[in-house]
Each structure stands twice: as C-alpha cells, then as structure tokens.
Design a protein around this motif. Structure first.
Motif, PDB file in Angstrom:
ATOM      1  N   SER A 116       0.830  -1.211   0.000  1.00 50.08           N
ATOM      2  CA  SER A 116       0.000   0.000   0.000  1.00 50.08           C
ATOM      3  C   SER A 116       0.860   1.255   0.000  1.00 50.08           C
ATOM      4  O   SER A 116       0.553   2.230  -0.707  1.00 50.08           O
ATOM      5  CB  SER A 116      -0.934   0.002   1.219  1.00 50.08           C
ATOM      6  OG  SER A 116      -1.807  -1.108   1.199  1.00 50.08           O
ATOM      7  N   SER A 117       1.935   1.259   0.777  1.00 52.87           N
ATOM      8  CA  SER A 117       2.803   2.433   0.820  1.00 52.87           C
ATOM      9  C   SER A 117       3.461   2.680  -0.535  1.00 52.87           C
ATOM     10  O   SER A 117       3.583   3.824  -0.988  1.00 52.87           O
ATOM     11  CB  SER A 117       3.865   2.263   1.902  1.00 52.87           C
ATOM     12  OG  SER A 117       4.726   1.167   1.602  1.00 52.87           O
ATOM     13  N   ARG A 127      -4.930   8.659  -0.307  1.00 52.56           N
ATOM     14  CA  ARG A 127      -4.689   8.408   1.114  1.00 52.56           C
ATOM     15  C   ARG A 127      -5.815   7.606   1.734  1.00 52.56           C
ATOM     16  O   ARG A 127      -5.578   6.656   2.497  1.00 52.56           O
ATOM     17  CB  ARG A 127      -4.532   9.736   1.874  1.00 52.56           C
ATOM     18  CG  ARG A 127      -4.197   9.535   3.336  1.00 52.56           C
ATOM     19  CD  ARG A 127      -4.106  10.844   4.103  1.00 52.56           C
ATOM     20  NE  ARG A 127      -5.433  11.432   4.331  1.00 52.56           N
ATOM     21  CZ  ARG A 127      -5.654  12.490   5.107  1.00 52.56           C
ATOM     22  NH1 ARG A 127      -4.625  13.095   5.699  1.00 52.56           N
ATOM     23  NH2 ARG A 127      -6.873  12.972   5.264  1.00 52.56           N
ATOM     24  N   GLY A 130      -5.552   4.046   0.608  1.00 49.83           N
ATOM     25  CA  GLY A 130      -4.426   3.393   1.252  1.00 49.83           C
ATOM     26  C   GLY A 130      -4.708   3.053   2.705  1.00 49.83           C
ATOM     27  O   GLY A 130      -4.367   1.960   3.178  1.00 49.83           O
ATOM     28  N   GLU A 131      -5.342   3.963   3.425  1.00 51.88           N
ATOM     29  CA  GLU A 131      -5.671   3.698   4.824  1.00 51.88           C
ATOM     30  C   GLU A 131      -6.647   2.538   4.951  1.00 51.88           C
ATOM     31  O   GLU A 131      -6.498   1.678   5.835  1.00 51.88           O
ATOM     32  CB  GLU A 131      -6.258   4.955   5.455  1.00 51.88           C
ATOM     33  CG  GLU A 131      -5.244   6.060   5.692  1.00 51.88           C
ATOM     34  CD  GLU A 131      -5.862   7.309   6.261  1.00 51.88           C
ATOM     35  OE1 GLU A 131      -5.128   8.199   6.718  1.00 51.88           O
ATOM     36  OE2 GLU A 131      -7.120   7.408   6.266  1.00 51.88           O
ATOM     37  N   MET A 329       4.585   3.138   6.468  1.00 56.36           N
ATOM     38  CA  MET A 329       3.728   4.187   5.914  1.00 56.36           C
ATOM     39  C   MET A 329       4.220   5.585   6.256  1.00 56.36           C
ATOM     40  O   MET A 329       3.518   6.560   5.975  1.00 56.36           O
ATOM     41  CB  MET A 329       2.300   4.013   6.453  1.00 56.36           C
ATOM     42  CG  MET A 329       1.688   2.642   6.243  1.00 56.36           C
ATOM     43  SD  MET A 329       1.476   2.203   4.503  1.00 56.36           S
ATOM     44  CE  MET A 329       0.260   3.411   3.998  1.00 56.36           C
ATOM     45  N   THR A 332       4.250   8.493   3.665  1.00 57.54           N
ATOM     46  CA  THR A 332       2.981   8.849   3.034  1.00 57.54           C
ATOM     47  C   THR A 332       2.165   9.708   4.005  1.00 57.54           C
ATOM     48  O   THR A 332       2.599  10.005   5.118  1.00 57.54           O
ATOM     49  CB  THR A 332       2.181   7.587   2.669  1.00 57.54           C
ATOM     50  OG1 THR A 332       1.803   6.896   3.874  1.00 57.54           O
ATOM     51  CG2 THR A 332       3.018   6.651   1.808  1.00 57.54           C
ATOM     52  N   TRP A 334      -0.453   8.785   5.499  1.00 60.08           N
ATOM     53  CA  TRP A 334      -1.224   7.826   6.295  1.00 60.08           C
ATOM     54  C   TRP A 334      -1.384   8.302   7.729  1.00 60.08           C
ATOM     55  O   TRP A 334      -0.485   8.901   8.309  1.00 60.08           O
ATOM     56  CB  TRP A 334      -0.507   6.477   6.240  1.00 60.08           C
ATOM     57  CG  TRP A 334      -1.089   5.379   7.070  1.00 60.08           C
ATOM     58  CD1 TRP A 334      -2.123   4.559   6.727  1.00 60.08           C
ATOM     59  CD2 TRP A 334      -0.661   4.947   8.364  1.00 60.08           C
ATOM     60  NE1 TRP A 334      -2.361   3.641   7.722  1.00 60.08           N
ATOM     61  CE2 TRP A 334      -1.473   3.859   8.736  1.00 60.08           C
ATOM     62  CE3 TRP A 334       0.337   5.380   9.235  1.00 60.08           C
ATOM     63  CZ2 TRP A 334      -1.319   3.200   9.945  1.00 60.08           C
ATOM     64  CZ3 TRP A 334       0.494   4.726  10.443  1.00 60.08           C
ATOM     65  CH2 TRP A 334      -0.335   3.648  10.789  1.00 60.08           C
TER      66      TRP A 334
END
Length: 428
Positions: A116-117, A127, A130-131, A329, A332, A334
């Motif tokens: 995901s990162s 974002r 991804g979270e 993460m 990012t 995140w």
C-alpha cells in the motif's frame, strides 16, 4: 478565519509537544527499567530474536522480495486492470487493491502495508484508499495462524477452521464496511483507471508492459535492490519485535501493568468471561505472538473463550505490528488513529464471529491432536514430544489466493448487477 487558523495551529503545536514529552518520558522510563533489571531485558530480547529468526524471517522475507519483483514487472498493474470492475462496486477501491488483499491475506502482516505504501508513493491510490487497504490487509498469514497458534499453542487443528473464518471474514467485513466512510470530496480525488476499450485482458497486458517499461530496471538490478530493501525491512521488523518483547516483560515485572490487567479482568467478568484471560489481552496489546500463546496456555478455561481471545489478539495484531506498519507508511500521508480504530473493530468482529459460528464447527471441549479428514493435504510437519504434527498444507497459499479471488469475483458480479439494475431503473 485567521483567528480560527491561529487557534488550530496552537492546538496542533500543543498536541505535538505533549506527544513528544510523553514518548520521550516513556522511552526514558523503559531505559531505566532495562538498566535496573538487565536479566529480564536480556532474556526477553533473546526470546524476541528467536521468534524473529525462527518464525518471522522465513515467513515474511520471501514475500517481501516477491512483492518488490511483482511491482517491478508490472504484475500489480495487470491485476489492477483485471480486478477493477469487481473492487470498485464492492470496496470502492481500485483494482490494484484486489492484488494487495490477496497478497496481504496469504503473506500476513505487514506485507499489505508494504504494498500500500508503494502504491501511495506511485500515486496509484489515494490516502483514503491506502488507509482502508492497510486496515483490511493487516492480517495474520495462514502459516502462523495454523502452525504457530493452532498447532504450537493450542496443540490441535480443531481450532484452525473457525479461527481462520473469524479472522479473515472479519477483515473482509471491515473492508466492506469502510466503503461507506468515503466522503464526496474523497471520491472526487479517487484515482480512476480509464475504462479499457475492447478486450480487458489485452488492456491488462498493455498496462503491465507500460509499467515494466516505466520501471526500466534490468532483472539483475531489480533482484538485487529487492533483496537489499527486504533485508533492511526485516531488520526493522526484528528490532521492533525485540523491543516490544523486552518492554512488555520489563513493564510486567515492574508492576506498572497491574492496573491494566485488573481493569481488563473486571471488564471480562462483566461480560461473563474468565478473568484469567486478562493476561492474554495484556500480552496481545504489545505483541501478537505472546498474546496468542497466553490465550491458549490455560487449558482449564473453555476452548471457545480461548479461541475468541486468540482471534481478537490476531486481529488487533499488537503494538509491535502497529509500529511496523507506521514505519512502512511514514513516507505517506497515512494516519495512525483510523488504523488503530480499525484494528480494534476487527478484533471485536473476530470475537463475535467465533461465538456466532461456533455451533457450525465440530470443535470438542478439549484440544485434540487427531488429524481431520483433510490431513493428507499436509506435507510440512514438526516433531514435538515424540509426535509428528502437521504445520501447513503445501497447497494452502495458492488455494487461499484462488478462494479470495473467486469470492471477489462472485461478490463483485452481484454488486455490479445491483448497480446496473439501479441505473436502468433511474433512467426509466
């Protein structure tokens, strides 16, 4: 607006300062405990190193290298184009999310956060996406769930089916539920892949070829960089496991966690559970392996309660895994708080599923080491106390991968049919 902006900046500065002092003070206190109780710190650290070397390294390292190679060869883009029609109606996620879900479930934490990162850095997901992907794919791998928890700690294969159903279905329910948290503004920021004209498989191959050309690294350099980055990541994972293992033992021996243990025991009694399970919750708060082992250790407690607590511990994943995910993460945008909330919800869902689905599984009141009917699938075994116990079916990872993909295809098809029906009904 200016006054409100200044107030918001002051509040954020105060929170950052308070968190800095809290983390600094906690680190100083743990350091003092390690100096005053060196024997506990050493033994706990050695135990953490053993868990990392014997369990985590062989289980995670191949998948770390494989994920880097798949990204470099464009396989993620291939899967993203193929799975996009199913992932969007079901989870409101792009097709590459389906690849991350399958890899995360098969390889375990923190591979889902790793992928995901990387996709967030490449601007392939937002974002919010991804979270939600990290929250859904932070799961245990089947090798650890079956081999370490069920065989190693419970001493039985009987708990494996219900524990796996509770853990993985809880993660899928969490992902489906999170789709309703998408706001209009976040939906506008969604990175949508253009709908391919004609054959989708050809479009997927074209996307894979384009990603491979954009990467441009020869296979030798790609493999070397994959090994280097994966080894560096494994060192970080090992350091966090050792740190949290030593921290837990130091805090327990100092008596600082007595209040937390007593409060957990009182809460368990309120819900009709044995207060002795508070030790599993306390250990599982810090490290998933120690928590799962504590949940299975007291054979005098009902098996259903011990399995439910183990399901919660596996889903919460422990602060050690939380720190691994946060480290991956960190480059990012995140946020940790939504992730921690999702882990707590996943743990409670897994416990609830254990109690609801328990009558559907033929699980005895006591642990039994006899093999089920599907035991011929098993090829890896470990010998303990003169007996040979199977660890994991050799065909389990690919079978689980295909089952996940099939479930996504079926549910995605249903979701697409419902959406098309609503569109036709609105246009009439």
């Amino acid at each position: 607006m200016t006054i409100l902006g200044h107030k918001g900046e002051k509040t954020s500065r105060r929170l950052a300062l308070a968190s800095m002092f809290a983390l600094g003070g906690t680190s100083l206190w743990i350091g003092c405990l390690a100096i005053t109780d060196t024997q506990t710190a050493l033994s706990a650290s050695l135990r953490g190193v053993m868990v990392w070397w014997e369990v985590l390294f062989p289980a995670l390292f191949p998948f770390f290298v494989l994920s880097e190679l798949l990204l470099g060869f464009g396989i993620v883009h291939l899967a993203g184009t193929l799975l996009d029609p199913f992932m969007r109606p079901l989870f409101r996620l792009p097709g590459v999310g389906g690849f991350i879900v399958a890899m995360g479930f098969v390889s375990g934490y923190p591979v889902g956060a790793r992928l995901s990162s990387r996709l967030m850095e490449q601007k392939l997901i937002t974002r919010n996406q991804g979270e939600r992907l990290v929250a859904m794919t932070t799961t245990s791998d089947p090798i650890f769930l079956i081999g370490a928890v069920c065989i190693g700690f419970f001493g039985s294969l009987q708990a494996a089916p219900i524990l796996a159903v509770a853990h993985y279905s809880g993660a899928l329910l969490l992902g489906i539920g999170s789709r309703f948290r998408v706001r209009k503004s976040e939906e506008l920021e969604d990175v949508k892949a253009p709908s391919p004209q004609g054959n989708r498989f050809r479009a997927a191959l074209a996307a894979m070829h384009k990603a491979r050309i954009a990467d441009g690294r020869p296979f030798g350099i790609l493999l070397q960089q994959s090994l280097t980055s994966s080894l560096a990541l494994m060192m970080i994972v090992g350091g966090l496991v050792v740190f949290f293992s030593a921290t837990l033992d130091l805090l327990v021996n100092s008596g600082m966690l007595n209040l937390f243990r007593d409060a957990t025991a009182s809460l368990l009694q309120l819900f009709g559970l044995a207060p002795n399970l508070s030790l599993a919750f306390m250990n599982g708060t810090f490290e998933v392996t120690l928590g799962a082992k504590a949940a299975a250790s007291d054979s005098g407690l009902p098996l259903i309660d011990r399995v439910a607590v183990a399901a919660f511990v596996l889903s919460w994943a422990g602060l050690s895994v939380h720190a691994q995910v946060a480290g991956l993460m960190s480059r990012t945008a995140w946020r940790y708080i939504p992730f921690a909330r999702a882990r707590l919800i996943h743990g409670l869902l897994a416990m609830l599923i254990v109690y609801l689905a328990w009558p559907l599984f033929r699980v005895g009141k006591t642990a039994d080491t006899s093999l089920p009917a599907w035991s011929p699938w098993f090829s890896w075994s470990v010998t303990e106390s003169g007996k040979s116990f199977p660890i994991v079916p050799a065909a389990w990872p690919p079978i689980l991968f295909l089952v996940i993909i099939a479930a996504m295809v079926i549910t995605g098809t249903i979701a697409i049919g419902i959406r098309n029906f609503r569109i036709r009904r609105e246009t009439r």
